[in-house]
Design a protein around this motif. Sequence first.
Motif, short mmCIF file in Angstrom:
data_model
loop_
_atom_site.label_atom_id
_atom_site.label_comp_id
_atom_site.label_asym_id
_atom_site.label_seq_id
_atom_site.Cartn_x
_atom_site.Cartn_y
_atom_site.Cartn_z
N LEU A 84 0.82 -1.22 0.00
CA LEU A 84 0.00 0.00 0.00
C LEU A 84 0.85 1.27 0.00
N VAL A 85 1.91 1.27 0.80
CA VAL A 85 2.77 2.45 0.84
C VAL A 85 3.51 2.61 -0.49
N GLY A 86 3.93 1.51 -1.10
CA GLY A 86 4.55 1.59 -2.42
C GLY A 86 3.59 2.06 -3.50
N MET A 87 2.35 1.60 -3.42
CA MET A 87 1.33 2.06 -4.37
C MET A 87 1.05 3.55 -4.20
N ALA A 88 1.18 4.04 -2.96
CA ALA A 88 0.92 5.45 -2.67
C ALA A 88 2.07 6.36 -3.10
N GLY A 89 3.20 5.76 -3.53
CA GLY A 89 4.29 6.58 -4.05
C GLY A 89 5.63 6.43 -3.37
N MET A 90 5.70 5.68 -2.27
CA MET A 90 7.01 5.47 -1.62
C MET A 90 7.88 4.66 -2.57
N PRO A 91 9.08 5.16 -2.91
CA PRO A 91 9.91 4.47 -3.91
C PRO A 91 10.70 3.30 -3.31
N TRP A 92 9.97 2.27 -2.86
CA TRP A 92 10.67 1.13 -2.27
C TRP A 92 10.31 -0.19 -2.90
N PHE A 93 9.68 -0.15 -4.08
CA PHE A 93 9.58 -1.37 -4.87
C PHE A 93 10.93 -1.58 -5.56
N ALA A 94 11.04 -2.60 -6.36
CA ALA A 94 12.32 -2.97 -6.98
C ALA A 94 13.02 -1.77 -7.62
N GLY A 95 14.24 -1.51 -7.17
CA GLY A 95 15.05 -0.46 -7.76
C GLY A 95 14.53 0.94 -7.54
N GLY A 96 13.75 1.17 -6.50
CA GLY A 96 13.26 2.50 -6.21
C GLY A 96 12.01 2.90 -6.96
N SER A 97 11.30 1.94 -7.50
CA SER A 97 10.06 2.25 -8.21
C SER A 97 8.90 2.29 -7.21
N SER A 98 7.75 2.76 -7.69
CA SER A 98 6.54 2.80 -6.86
C SER A 98 5.33 2.74 -7.77
N GLY A 99 4.16 2.67 -7.17
CA GLY A 99 2.91 2.66 -7.92
C GLY A 99 2.48 1.25 -8.28
N ALA A 100 1.21 1.15 -8.67
CA ALA A 100 0.64 -0.14 -9.07
C ALA A 100 0.59 -0.21 -10.59
N GLY A 101 0.52 -1.40 -11.10
CA GLY A 101 0.31 -1.56 -12.52
C GLY A 101 1.54 -1.88 -13.34
N GLY A 102 2.73 -1.80 -12.76
CA GLY A 102 3.93 -2.16 -13.50
C GLY A 102 3.97 -3.65 -13.78
N ALA A 103 4.85 -4.04 -14.68
CA ALA A 103 4.93 -5.45 -15.08
C ALA A 103 5.24 -6.38 -13.92
N SER A 104 5.97 -5.88 -12.91
CA SER A 104 6.35 -6.76 -11.80
C SER A 104 5.46 -6.60 -10.57
N PHE A 105 4.40 -5.81 -10.65
CA PHE A 105 3.55 -5.60 -9.48
C PHE A 105 2.84 -6.89 -9.04
N GLY A 106 2.59 -7.80 -9.95
CA GLY A 106 1.97 -9.07 -9.58
C GLY A 106 2.82 -9.86 -8.60
N TYR A 107 4.13 -9.70 -8.68
CA TYR A 107 5.01 -10.39 -7.74
C TYR A 107 4.83 -9.81 -6.33
N VAL A 108 4.61 -8.51 -6.24
CA VAL A 108 4.33 -7.88 -4.94
C VAL A 108 3.05 -8.47 -4.35
N LEU A 109 2.02 -8.60 -5.16
CA LEU A 109 0.77 -9.21 -4.69
C LEU A 109 0.99 -10.67 -4.29
N GLY A 110 1.80 -11.37 -5.07
CA GLY A 110 2.12 -12.75 -4.72
C GLY A 110 2.87 -12.85 -3.41
N MET A 111 3.75 -11.89 -3.14
CA MET A 111 4.49 -11.89 -1.87
C MET A 111 3.56 -11.71 -0.68
#
Length: 197
Positions: A84-111
């Motif tokens: 949720l915090v990453g979707m809200a804009g915190m750049p702590w997804f892979a490599g400093g990315s954020s937001g929902a809908g990227g190609a690798s976001f499904g892995y976050v949901l899987g985690m």
Amino acid sequence: MSTAAAPVRTGAVLADLLPAVRHRYAVDTALVVGGAALTGIAAQIVVQVPGSPVPVTGQTFAALLVGTALGARRGFLSLAVYALVGMAGMPWFAGGSSGAGGASFGYVLGMLLAATVVGGLARRGGDRSVLRTAGTMVLGSAIIYAVGVPYLALSTGMSASAAIAAGLVPFLLGDALKAALAMGALPAAWKLVGRRG
């Protein structure tokens, strides 16, 4: 004279063994936020995979460790905070990315799902021996891929075989190494706790 360690109560995860305190809610909150932060920090360990929009990161390993150490409820909450915090804009997804809908976001949901499942297994002793930990980590990884690979295919328009080739196959060796680390670390932590008990 016996040298056997005192048994740790069944149904416990590592986080349950923290000293009892008056404000357990505050401790649980700190564990949940700490687990989310650990996952976010581990996501900054990135190795790009040629031909794949999904990098190798440390976040899957962190998510599985968070789930096993904290248990299903706190593991789920940790990964929910992370997502949720990453979707809200915190750049702590892979490599400093954020937001929902990227190609690798499904892995976050899987985690999120995987942390919950491995946390439940840990509460049943799934992290107390090398073989049980191996099974727990393999199942957790399989759950991440079961959500992440189809999401990758849908979000990029890849065929199922292309998504498997780009979003699963290149990661199997790394996942085996991560599982081996967990197979050593988690049972060792339980042995240490048992000696102190």
